[in-house]
Scaffold this motif. Sequence first.
Motif, PDB file in Angstrom:
ATOM      1  N   ASN A 126       0.815  -1.216   0.000  1.00  0.00           N
ATOM      2  CA  ASN A 126       0.000   0.000   0.000  1.00  0.00           C
ATOM      3  C   ASN A 126       0.845   1.261   0.000  1.00  0.00           C
ATOM      4  O   ASN A 126       0.319   2.354  -0.168  1.00  0.00           O
ATOM      5  N   MET A 127       2.143   1.092   0.227  1.00  0.00           N
ATOM      6  CA  MET A 127       3.002   2.278   0.278  1.00  0.00           C
ATOM      7  C   MET A 127       3.839   2.422  -0.988  1.00  0.00           C
ATOM      8  O   MET A 127       4.226   3.522  -1.344  1.00  0.00           O
ATOM      9  N   ILE A 128       4.151   1.279  -1.614  1.00  0.00           N
ATOM     10  CA  ILE A 128       5.097   1.281  -2.731  1.00  0.00           C
ATOM     11  C   ILE A 128       4.434   0.651  -3.946  1.00  0.00           C
ATOM     12  O   ILE A 128       3.795  -0.394  -3.844  1.00  0.00           O
ATOM     13  N   SER A 129       4.613   1.303  -5.065  1.00  0.00           N
ATOM     14  CA  SER A 129       4.175   0.723  -6.317  1.00  0.00           C
ATOM     15  C   SER A 129       5.327  -0.108  -6.881  1.00  0.00           C
ATOM     16  O   SER A 129       6.408   0.412  -7.130  1.00  0.00           O
ATOM     17  N   ARG A 130       5.102  -1.403  -7.028  1.00  0.00           N
ATOM     18  CA  ARG A 130       6.168  -2.325  -7.386  1.00  0.00           C
ATOM     19  C   ARG A 130       6.906  -1.862  -8.644  1.00  0.00           C
ATOM     20  O   ARG A 130       6.284  -1.432  -9.620  1.00  0.00           O
ATOM     21  N   GLY A 184      -8.397   1.617  -9.717  1.00  0.00           N
ATOM     22  CA  GLY A 184      -7.235   2.143  -9.018  1.00  0.00           C
ATOM     23  C   GLY A 184      -6.429   1.084  -8.287  1.00  0.00           C
ATOM     24  O   GLY A 184      -5.493   1.412  -7.569  1.00  0.00           O
ATOM     25  N   ASN A 185      -6.788  -0.177  -8.474  1.00  0.00           N
ATOM     26  CA  ASN A 185      -5.995  -1.238  -7.843  1.00  0.00           C
ATOM     27  C   ASN A 185      -4.774  -1.561  -8.689  1.00  0.00           C
ATOM     28  O   ASN A 185      -4.838  -1.570  -9.916  1.00  0.00           O
ATOM     29  N   GLU A 186      -3.716  -1.833  -8.003  1.00  0.00           N
ATOM     30  CA  GLU A 186      -2.487  -2.140  -8.725  1.00  0.00           C
ATOM     31  C   GLU A 186      -2.522  -3.580  -9.224  1.00  0.00           C
ATOM     32  O   GLU A 186      -2.902  -4.492  -8.495  1.00  0.00           O
ATOM     33  N   TYR A 217      14.209  -4.887  -3.683  1.00  0.00           N
ATOM     34  CA  TYR A 217      14.416  -3.670  -4.471  1.00  0.00           C
ATOM     35  C   TYR A 217      13.113  -3.191  -5.087  1.00  0.00           C
ATOM     36  O   TYR A 217      12.796  -2.000  -5.043  1.00  0.00           O
ATOM     37  N   LEU A 218      12.380  -4.140  -5.648  1.00  0.00           N
ATOM     38  CA  LEU A 218      11.145  -3.753  -6.323  1.00  0.00           C
ATOM     39  C   LEU A 218      10.164  -3.114  -5.349  1.00  0.00           C
ATOM     40  O   LEU A 218       9.400  -2.235  -5.723  1.00  0.00           O
ATOM     41  N   MET A 219      10.201  -3.578  -4.103  1.00  0.00           N
ATOM     42  CA  MET A 219       9.231  -3.118  -3.106  1.00  0.00           C
ATOM     43  C   MET A 219       9.814  -2.076  -2.170  1.00  0.00           C
ATOM     44  O   MET A 219       9.296  -1.860  -1.080  1.00  0.00           O
ATOM     45  N   SER A 220      10.920  -1.463  -2.534  1.00  0.00           N
ATOM     46  CA  SER A 220      11.374  -0.315  -1.753  1.00  0.00           C
ATOM     47  C   SER A 220      11.725   0.790  -2.737  1.00  0.00           C
ATOM     48  O   SER A 220      11.947   0.529  -3.911  1.00  0.00           O
TER      49      SER A 220
END
Lengths: 718, 483
Positions: free
Chosen positions: B66-70, B90-92, B123-126
């Motif tokens: 919910n914080m990071i767009s992969r 709006g869902n990823e 990496y993808l999620m930060s």
Amino acid sequence: MVLFLIETGKYINIVLAGLYCLFSYISLGRKDEDGRNGVFHILEFITLLLFISGVTDLALAYSYAGDEVAMRNVILLGAAEAAGMFAFARLMYHFYPEMNRLLFADMEFMLCIGFVVLMRLNYRHALRQYVIIAAGLVISMFIPMLIHRLKLIKKMGWICGAAGGAALLIVYIHGSITNGAKLSMKIFGLTFQPSEIIKILFAFFIAGILYKSAGFVKIAIAAASASVLIIILTISRDLGMALIYSVMLIAMIYMASGRIRYVFIGAGAGAAAATAAYRLFSHVRVRFNVWRDPWTDIDNTGYQLTQSLFAIGTGNWFGLGIGRGKPTTIPDVEDDFIFSAIAEESGLIFGIILILVCLNLLIAMLLMVGRVKDRFFRIAGMGMAVCYGIQTVLTIGGGTMLIPLTGVTLPLVSNGGSSAMATLLLFAVLQGISLIRMDEIYDGVSAESEDTPLNNDKTESKKENKAAHKKEKPVKEKKNKKEQGDGRRRAGKNEINESAQRASKNNDAKNIAAAGALEVAASAAEVTAAEEAVDEVMEETMVEAMGTATGAFATSADETGFSGDIESDAGDPVGDEEYDEEDFNEEDFDDEAAEYSDGEDEKYDEKDIDEEYDDDEEEYAEEDIDGEDSDDDDDEYFGDEDEEYDEEDIDDDEYSDDEDEEYAEEDIDNDEYSCDEDDEYDGEDLDSEDDIEYDEKSATVFPDEDYADEIIDDDKKF
Amino acid sequence: MGKDSKKKTNREKKNDPGMAVALTTVILFSVTFIAMIINVFLFQSKDRNVVYTNSYNHERMDIIKNMISRGTIYAADGSVLARSVEDDEGNEKREYPYGEIFAHPVGFCQKGVMGLERDMQPYLMSTGIGIPEQLGNAMDDKKNPGNDVYTTLEPKIQEAAFKSLGDKKGAIIVTEVKTGRILAMASTPCFDPNEIEENWDAVSKDAENSPLLNRASQGLYPPGSTFKILTAAEYIREHPKDWEDYAFKCTGKFTYGDESVNCFHGNIHGDVDLRTAFAKSCNSSFANIGTELDRKKFSKMLEDMNFNEKLPVEFESSVSRILWDEDMTDKEMLQTSIGQSITMMSPLHLNMITQAVANDGEMLCPYLTEKVEAANGQMIASYKVTGLGNVMTKSEAEVLQDLMREVVVSGTGDDLNGKPYTVAGKTGSAEISDSSTLSHAWFTGYAPAEDPEVVITVIIEKGGSGGAVAAPVAGEVLDAYFD
């Protein structure tokens, strides 16, 4: 916008904590409390900002999540906590302006962090914790005063130990079982974990055994009687606490003996005990194996530790934001894994800063304890400081997989009534010890002080006195003043010995002595005009006085067959209590001489004198000899064990060939630099105190070596 | 005046030990606290993968989602392999433009994580963008963009590999000789990561085809005749001068003690030297060589080649197994020499050994990720060529290159002869314990033979003979590479 504030809050918290950490270490470099004063206010201010920021972040996070009730609760409780802390801080500062401010500021910092984290984890527990901490703070307000006043505790070591042992036994027999260990019991509906509180009694207990001497026998007695407590804890399966007690014991023995070999011996014994525990207890094996590899049994035994690691890892450097993580997935997060919860939501940078502040707090404690001259409180304080340190290491190290889990709480931050109460009391006792330390400083600095440390308003007057002392810029004048004071004291000592023979009432003795002291002071003031003559006159006066005094002592000792090392008694760290008491009375006497007394003070003096100083000198001498007798075996052990002290004795013997001269020398040291009248062997150790505290500041004011040598030379001429 | 000095020493000795003890304790505790900080620091810097990928941390990963767009995963040519898109509500959602072609190396991130999606998840999620930019996004109530991963994969070769496998079960892995970069890694049967959620049950429970298994790195197969590369390497090492003098008369069967070994399909190779035996893949001859080898030295070589231990790659791989010790039975020894017995290898491992031969003896660590960049282009991490040491000398490697070239020129791999580029390699037809089915078909080799650029390893499960089935598949992929 709310999200922006929440995100910004993360970084603000880190910056504030970082600033706090920086200033706390700067403050550590300041030796005297005045120097710390400015920094102290900065520290307190940062803590307040950090607390406000933390509570705001949490409230915003709840608001962002749409939980209005939680948000309101947090704001209300936060305000109550802030108000409580502020009130407590003001009261403490008012009553104990001389307390160790860094210690106090760090304590506030930890408490504030604990408040915020607990509010975030469990509002109900936070509320309860707030009440307990408030009660604990109120109680702890009286502790420093009690510690400071009631030196009686020194004699109550065995009572402390027996009470502690009994309480632990009761818990073992009747206690309720949590997590396979018998830790707690219910009293009046409150769950209570006695082993937390007994830590403090334990420190007094061991210090009571070791403070007079730390010969082999004493250490063996201390270790054996401590083992009883530790074994009770072990069979109650409270192994974390058993470990804490063991480390405290080792630290106190180390402090008492000054020999690091006991630390190694203790570490060896600890390793053996750990191996035995591994064999004996299945839960120890489980915890060890989980530590080695938490991942294979992640479902079961490894769950707690892996969740802790996940929390830290997911939080990353800057954290998920207060109120936005998932720390509650860690079982027992409020108690044993509070650090992981902090790191998850506030970030690992914040976590590392927290570790550094814990270390700062520990260093502040240890340095304070190290400077205390009173052996009893030094040893007890060492035990308590190390107790704080080891608990921090066990909690944080356990939660981060550096060491196996022990299930210990993070002092002041974790949830838990007994733990919080015990830690607050421990801090209060350490503050009390720091007051004793301050006494020692003032007694040392202002020998001419017209002030009594036993006065009710002593702190106030001391402050004034200290300020006055500071203003005394001209070195020469100061030196003279000091000499006056010294002369007065010496004369007073002389007087009191004589008056003890003549008068049967203490008050008489004091009055006469006071008069004598005033006379000497007056004559010294006259002499001040002729600066060149001053030294010689004063020295003559005091050498004469001392010679008389020594003669009196030696005679009485000779009579009873002790050709007597009066001096060596004074210098012997074995600590002849009677000698100590003489010193103590001397202090009282000075106070009297200064005509500074009020009712309570007098009562206290009287009590002390009645108790410890008998009316006529013969009895006194006898007591002295008795004391010598009773400590005889200790002396022997010292002779065998302790080369350093042994040599000291020999030297003193040599000196006593020329008894007068030697005694004079001893006493010059003693009185001139007297910093701690209560201390057993301060007569010998004053120099070191001076070295530590004052030499840098006022080397010219106290040219101890030269001055002493000068006196010796003159003495020879004489 | 002697007394003065005495007094001084006396004073020094009488120095109160309290402060010294306190300072020593301060030092001891400082060391412990610093150890705690270093420990947790190292954990945070190094062991993040387990934190980001362990399913027991899913609750926190949901928060991170919910914080990071992969972040996006790119191929070497810049085309997108995986990206996050928002649907109408709006869902990823994760999108894989190449579908099943890159399914195994790239993986997926719904219903668990696999492949690069898994290995690069930290990496993808930060996000690596600056704090002001993050705060700007927070102001707009936007997610922060995750970091982007740039892979070594070449869509052209990957597509060719995937196509050439067709509906056969098997795997192909293509790496660069001089770097270890993985250009293609295909495995069949496959799945479509775009529809993994819908098809999850069918895909995850298909035990017969196990489409989720990346056969290139996780599949384990008996190496068969391809193992003769190692047997030959050891023989050459033990006979550096006279290996060319090796002579053996093949009767289609070799017997040693109570055990015997047959040549493939009962072929009789007659008089052979090492070169011919290798080119024709004469089992009898290599079983004979196996009996002559120094078992201790061979064990050492196998150890150097990473048998029985995890390969040093950063993605999931299986451990190749081999039994070779001084107590082994005759049967085990004969069978092992020709790549049978309990020996099992992953195509990735065989590819690494082939790469070492082609690279004059130096083995390199294969890798899939070129670099990681933040959304604003700032470099977060970059990967370099990692040498795994010289597993053979240059002269040994040159002899093996010579032998492998002969396989294509005149031996079992002659299907690849006559291509516009030169190939060297070794075929294998690994027999499976139940002999009713066809053997696994292997080909491992490199091209061009004179100046090796690319290594290819092909396994076709139950495909038949390596020369007839696997070599042509390799040819198709190499065609695409040299196209």
